[in-house]
Structure formats: C-alpha cells, structure tokens
Scaffold this motif. Structure first.
Motif, PDB file in Angstrom:
ATOM      1  N   VAL A  28      91.195 -25.662 -55.765  1.00 20.53           N
ATOM      2  CA  VAL A  28      91.722 -26.439 -57.212  1.00 20.53           C
ATOM      3  C   VAL A  28      93.038 -25.774 -57.417  1.00 20.53           C
ATOM      4  O   VAL A  28      92.573 -23.616 -57.593  1.00 20.53           O
ATOM      5  CB  VAL A  28      91.004 -26.721 -58.257  1.00 20.53           C
ATOM      6  N   THR A  46      86.848 -30.284 -59.381  1.00 21.98           N
ATOM      7  CA  THR A  46      88.071 -29.900 -60.899  1.00 21.98           C
ATOM      8  C   THR A  46      86.871 -29.133 -61.643  1.00 21.98           C
ATOM      9  O   THR A  46      86.880 -28.163 -62.540  1.00 21.98           O
ATOM     10  CB  THR A  46      88.823 -30.964 -61.701  1.00 21.98           C
ATOM     11  N   ALA A 122      94.807 -27.914 -64.400  1.00 26.57           N
ATOM     12  CA  ALA A 122      95.181 -27.860 -62.657  1.00 26.57           C
ATOM     13  C   ALA A 122      95.566 -29.271 -62.749  1.00 26.57           C
ATOM     14  O   ALA A 122      95.783 -29.831 -63.351  1.00 26.57           O
ATOM     15  CB  ALA A 122      93.317 -28.882 -62.872  1.00 26.57           C
ATOM     16  N   VAL A 125      94.039 -30.786 -56.626  1.00 29.71           N
ATOM     17  CA  VAL A 125      93.419 -31.154 -55.772  1.00 29.71           C
ATOM     18  C   VAL A 125      92.813 -31.018 -54.345  1.00 29.71           C
ATOM     19  O   VAL A 125      93.171 -32.019 -54.457  1.00 29.71           O
ATOM     20  CB  VAL A 125      91.776 -31.506 -56.798  1.00 29.71           C
ATOM     21  N   ASP A 127      90.136 -31.657 -51.651  1.00 28.63           N
ATOM     22  CA  ASP A 127      88.766 -32.063 -51.375  1.00 28.63           C
ATOM     23  C   ASP A 127      88.423 -32.239 -50.349  1.00 28.63           C
ATOM     24  O   ASP A 127      88.807 -33.059 -49.591  1.00 28.63           O
ATOM     25  CB  ASP A 127      88.459 -33.111 -52.606  1.00 28.63           C
TER      26      ASP A 127
END
Length: 132
Positions: A28, A46, A122, A125, A127
């Motif tokens: 993140v 997050t 943030a 991201v 993932d």
C-alpha cells in the motif's frame, strides 16, 4: 523539484512497482511516498497497512521511531529510507533533495514517513492475492 514538492502519484507507483517487481507481495502506497509491504495481507490490505503505519509512521525523536537508515538505489533513481518497522519504507527521488547527503535524505524521508503516518492517505494498493 524543491524539498517541499511532493512526488506525483504515477512516479511513486512506477518506482514501487519496479522495486517490488516479482516479489509476490501486496503493498500500500501513501501520498508522500511511504510504502507498507504486507507479508501476509488480510482481506483489507489498506486497513492492515493503515494500522501498521499509524503505529510505526509517526516520528518521535529520541526513540526508535526517530531512527532511519538510507539505502541508495542501484539504478541511481533515489533512495529508500527505512525506519523501525522492516515493512515501512519511504522512497525519496533524486530531485527531491538539494542536499543529497545521507543525513539530509534520511531526515527528508523520515519527515515524509511522519506525514504519511499521521495523515494515512493511501493512494494505491497492489494486492498480490487479487493478481496472483
């Protein structure tokens, strides 16, 4: 670029993608260039990164939270500034600091980490669970 100019999000995302390419890790990225790498991401990366950065981002001088280490990137595109949590790292681009001594770069990176740790904004991201 002056010391107080932020690096744009696209540049930060590209830098972190290059740095973490092939790692298979989730991460993140925060507004000022701090990245929280998640070894074992949860359902909400997050939220997990926010919890880590809330605890390990803010600077407290004369404690381990004020410590930093500067790592020069081999590609000559800047530095990584680490702190007291191994998975919280801040990117500092070459053109961010007029004074490119490790002390100046480290203090600049530490300041960016402090901002990210207190603002918790943030901006991206990655993932690994979603893409792997």
């Amino acid at each position: 670029m002056r010391d107080d100019d932020p690096v744009d999000n696209e540049t930060l995302i590209a830098a972190w993608r290059q740095l973490l390419d092939g790692s298979g890790k989730s991460w993140v990225l925060y507004e000022h260039g701090t990245c929280v790498v998640l070894e074992h991401p949860t359902a909400d990366p997050t939220e997990q990164a926010d919890a880590i950065l809330r605890e390990f981002g803010p600077v407290q001088v004369d404690t381990s939270a004020g410590d930093f280490r500067v790592l020069e990137l081999k590609n000559g595109e800047g530095w990584l500034v680490t702190g007291h949590h191994p998975d919280v790292v801040t990117y500092v681009a070459l053109d961010e600091c007029e004074d490119q001594s490790h002390l100046a770069v480290g203090i600049h990176g530490r300041t960016k980490r402090d901002l990210d740790g207190t603002e918790l904004h943030a901006v991206h991201v990655e993932d690994a669970k979603a893409t792997g």
